[in-house]
Design an enzyme around this catalytic site. Structure first.
Site, PDB file in Angstrom:
ATOM      1  N   CYS A 124       0.838  -1.186   0.000  1.00 45.66           N
ATOM      2  CA  CYS A 124       0.000   0.000   0.000  1.00 45.66           C
ATOM      3  C   CYS A 124       0.876   1.241   0.000  1.00 45.66           C
ATOM      4  CB  CYS A 124      -0.891   0.022   1.246  1.00 45.66           C
ATOM      5  SG  CYS A 124      -1.831  -1.493   1.507  1.00 45.66           S
ATOM      6  N   ARG A 128      -4.907   1.468  -0.421  1.00 44.94           N
ATOM      7  CA  ARG A 128      -4.859   0.012  -0.329  1.00 44.94           C
ATOM      8  C   ARG A 128      -4.648  -0.672  -1.677  1.00 44.94           C
ATOM      9  NH1 ARG A 128      -9.590  -4.240   1.682  1.00 44.94           N
ATOM     10  NH2 ARG A 128      -8.169  -5.979   2.113  1.00 44.94           N
ATOM     11  N   LEU A 129      -3.640  -1.551  -1.713  1.00 40.58           N
ATOM     12  CA  LEU A 129      -3.515  -2.549  -2.766  1.00 40.58           C
ATOM     13  C   LEU A 129      -3.812  -3.879  -2.095  1.00 40.58           C
ATOM     14  CD1 LEU A 129      -2.740  -3.433  -5.639  1.00 40.58           C
ATOM     15  CD2 LEU A 129      -0.361  -3.554  -4.877  1.00 40.58           C
ATOM     16  N   ILE A 161      -4.017  -7.538  -1.196  1.00 35.56           N
ATOM     17  CA  ILE A 161      -3.244  -8.726  -1.526  1.00 35.56           C
ATOM     18  C   ILE A 161      -3.717  -9.928  -0.713  1.00 35.56           C
ATOM     19  CG2 ILE A 161      -0.937  -9.758  -1.540  1.00 35.56           C
ATOM     20  CD1 ILE A 161      -1.191  -7.542  -3.580  1.00 35.56           C
ATOM     21  N   ASN A 221       2.226  -0.551   5.263  1.00 36.90           N
ATOM     22  CA  ASN A 221       2.558  -0.813   3.866  1.00 36.90           C
ATOM     23  C   ASN A 221       3.462  -2.037   3.855  1.00 36.90           C
ATOM     24  OD1 ASN A 221       3.470  -0.805   1.195  1.00 36.90           O
ATOM     25  ND2 ASN A 221       4.994   0.779   1.589  1.00 36.90           N
ATOM     26  N   GLY A 222       3.011  -3.127   3.235  1.00 37.72           N
ATOM     27  CA  GLY A 222       3.868  -4.300   3.164  1.00 37.72           C
ATOM     28  C   GLY A 222       3.124  -5.588   3.408  1.00 37.72           C
ATOM     29  N   GLU A 223       3.897  -6.634   3.693  1.00 35.08           N
ATOM     30  CA  GLU A 223       3.338  -7.959   3.931  1.00 35.08           C
ATOM     31  C   GLU A 223       4.078  -8.635   5.076  1.00 35.08           C
ATOM     32  OE1 GLU A 223       0.745  -9.008   2.348  1.00 35.08           O
ATOM     33  OE2 GLU A 223       0.689  -7.606   0.654  1.00 35.08           O
ATOM     34  N   SER A 233      11.250 -11.598  -7.038  1.00 36.63           N
ATOM     35  CA  SER A 233      12.455 -11.170  -7.745  1.00 36.63           C
ATOM     36  C   SER A 233      13.687 -11.792  -7.094  1.00 36.63           C
ATOM     37  CB  SER A 233      12.580  -9.642  -7.722  1.00 36.63           C
ATOM     38  OG  SER A 233      13.041  -9.200  -6.451  1.00 36.63           O
ATOM     39  N   GLY A 234      14.823 -11.609  -7.720  1.00 39.47           N
ATOM     40  CA  GLY A 234      16.077 -12.143  -7.193  1.00 39.47           C
ATOM     41  C   GLY A 234      16.900 -11.129  -6.441  1.00 39.47           C
TER      42      GLY A 234
END
Length: 638
Positions: A2, A53-54, A56, A79-81, A375-376
């Site tokens: 977010c 808000r995004l 997820i 903001n985050g997970e 991603s790496g």
């Protein structure tokens, strides 16, 4: 994932006015969170929290923010997970859960265990603001590596904070004075290292830190009396000692940790995919994803027609071997250059890593099919993937050569133009030649002339050497510095993981992806993987003249080495040739000597000398010039 923002104004200002300002700030972050917005206020304290808000995890209204806990003591905007939220939820006392979001679990964990203890147990990426109504304390916190951004300042006695600088600029009290010391840092390394920003008095919260501010009605907030507090330190973990471990045991433990990390990061209530360049880092991550996925993993890559910049063919071969659902897009130089006018608004402060362009393009491609992409990122810093890590011990041994001889060798190497080195080494090494070998030879020449390894490191990470290109306060000594203790290669890796990674790489990825509302996740930055990596013997990272030995050995179990082995390429665009071709007129206008003198930030004579040297091919000055151009382009939008 977010965008967050907020205001703490204890002056007694009208709460409706503060809420209106917070909404204005929040609206600038709509690209980060297109799925909804919310504002929460504590009128008695002058605290307003906001979020875009995004969605997820838990797409229902029960996952909306800002969110208060069941008791009403705490309110959070996040903001985050939090990847291990289900594990945390099982460890918490039974309660009447409103939904199944990671935010609700984190909030109830804070209420049960306290903030610092909860952060110690959380696995994730985040930036958050937590209001404790009982103690009247606002705490800002950021994840261990700084994957998620958080900016803050005090303006007229009120605290402003947000995920991006544009939200702070939306507040009428924001003072946008350029910090000339930060400008000097930017010109040298292509970003502004934390805790600074390009603006005076505006800060980035450092990674793995919290900042707590007690709010007293009627008393203006002061940052001077406060300092961010570390709750986790990679340096301390590295200093705890190297593991006594053999090759096979190390590989088994590393694969177990990576599988655990990737499994946690695949959890979402929306489609998940991965960036795939065909290199070691992304290929291994995708291979481990595919072994745990119920179907074909969606993978994405972009390609360029220019020689030395096309990774799509390698990615296609790896995707075919692993059986992923692969999408690639070949991008013309014109399409890539169309991104350049967007960069100033996308990054908010000058940012000079030109791989921001392909990163944004691949994020845009992925967003057409998924909302989350792995991603790496982080593997190079933790496992020794940069050329400087491989060269470190050779350069250190060269310290024993008398300084006059080193200087003589440096002058001899530097006397050959980069373009001539490119031709000679291309003929000698053929397919084994690195990208732009002439530029690398000049870097080595500069390093040879330095008196110590701290100076060598500074030279290797800098876009140019010598006097500053800017006028005003210059403090290049405060750039990322080489850590002390241990071998020089390990010290470089640790410095990169705590400087270059959060200040450059993670900023690049966050803004490039969030501009199209794509959440990116980095399995190598699970702190359990990182803690294991920094304690591995250096021989498990650097071996036989190559970096990332452990990752290569793991990848051998999944992908034939012939599909991977090639000189390190990076993820970039041919800025050097563009500046001599299609971008020449645009750049020449931004670097006009009269314009530079009128603006008063840059040394026009030194900048024009660099420009002329690059145009004549006497010098490959693309990195220094790109930094200057990104500042000039940003300045023109202020």
């Amino acid at each position: 994932m977010c965008g967050i923002a907020g205001i703490v104004d204890p002056s007694g200002a009208d709460i409706a006015s503060l809420q209106a300002l917070a909404r204005r700030m929040n609206d600038t972050l709509a690209h980060r969170g297109p799925d909804g917005s919310g504002v929460w206020a504590d009128p008695d304290a002058g605290v307003v929290l906001a979020q875009r808000r995004l969605a997820i995890v838990d797409l229902s209204p029960a996952g909306a923010q800002p969110m208060a806990d069941r008791t009403g003591r705490y309110c959070i905007t996040l903001n985050g997970e939090i990847y291990n939220y289900e594990e945390l939820r099982r460890d918490l006392p039974q309660c009447n859960w409103r939904g199944h979001s990671d935010t609700e679990v984190l909030l109830e964990a804070i209420a049960a265990w306290g903030l610092e203890a909860t952060l110690g147990r959380a696995v994730g990426m985040f930036a958050l603001a937590l209001w404790d109504k009982r103690e009247r304390v606002l705490t800002l916190a950021r994840d261990r590596f700084g994957e998620k951004p958080l900016y803050y300042c005090v303006a007229r006695g009120a605290l402003l904070f947000a995920s991006e600088l544009k939200a702070l600029r939306a507040h009428p009290a924001f003072d946008a004075r350029i910090d000339r010391g930060a400008l000097d840092q930017f010109l040298r390394v292509g970003c502004v290292p934390a805790p600074r920003t390009i603006y005076e008095g505006v800060f980035k919260l450092p990674p793995a830190s919290t900042l707590a501010l007690r709010v007293t009605p009627g008393r203006p907030l002061e940052l001077a009396a406060q300092a961010p507090r570390l709750y986790w330190s990679l340096s301390e973990i590295s200093a705890s000692g190297t593991l006594a471990i053999g090759d096979e045991e190390a590989l088994e433990q590393l694969e177990k940790l990576l599988r655990q990390s990737i499994a946690g990061q695949m959890v979402a209530d929306v489609p998940v995919g991965a960036f795939l360049s065909g290199g070691i880092d992304s290929s291994l991550a995708v291979a481990l994803m595919q072994t745990q996925a119920s179907g074909r993993v969606k993978t994405f890559s972009i390609g360029f027609a220019e020689a030395g910049y096309d990774e799509a063919t390698h990615a296609r071969a790896v995707a075919a071997h692993l059986g992923t659902d692969h999408t690639e897009l070949y991008v013309s130089a014109g399409a890539a250059m169309d991104v350049i006018p967007l960069l100033s608004a996308m990054y908010d402060e000058p940012f000079g890593d030109s791989s921001q362009i392909p990163t944004h393009l691949v994020a845009r491609l992925a967003r057409e099919q998924v909302t989350v992409s792995l991603s790496g990122d982080g593997a190079d810093e933790l496992f020794g993937g940069y050329n400087r890590h491989i060269l470190a011990r050779q350069l250190e041994r060269m310290r024993y050569i008398p300084a006059p001889l080193r200087s003589l060798a440096a002058r001899a190497i530097g006397a050959v133009a980069p373009s001539d080195w490119d031709r000679v080494l291309g003929r000698i090494l053929g397919d084994r030649a690195p990208v732009r070998p002439g530029e690398k030879m000049h870097k080595i020449a500069g390093a040879l002339a330095e008196p110590d390894m701290v100076s060598v490191y500074r030279r290797l990470i800098s876009a140019y050497d010598g006097p500053s290109l800017s006028f005003g306060a210059h403090d290049a000594v405060s750039l990322w510095t080489l850590h002390s203790g241990g071998g020089v290669a390990e010290r470089m890796m640790l410095s990169d993981a705590q400087g270059y990674l959060p200040d450059d790489i993670l900023v690049k990825v966050d803004r490039a992806a969030m501009a199209v509302a794509l959440e990116t996740r980095a399995p190598y930055l699970d702190h359990r993987v990182a803690e294991f990596a920094v304690r591995l013997p250096v021989g498990l990272k650097l071996r036989a003249g190559q970096g990332k030995w452990a990752l290569r050995a793991l990848l051998d179990r999944h992908v034939p080495r012939r599909l991977i082995e090639r000189p390190k390429q990076g993820f970039g665009v041919p800025v050097g040739s563009w500046l001599r071709g299609p971008l020449k007129d645009w750049a020449d206008g931004l670097l006009d000597a009269a314009r530079l003198k009128r603006e008063g930030y840059l040394d026009a004579s030194r900048v024009r000398a660099l420009w002329d040297a690059h145009q004549s091919k006497r010098q490959d000055a693309q990195h220094a010039l790109w930094n200057v151009l990104m500042f000039q382009a940003w300045l023109s939008h202020q």
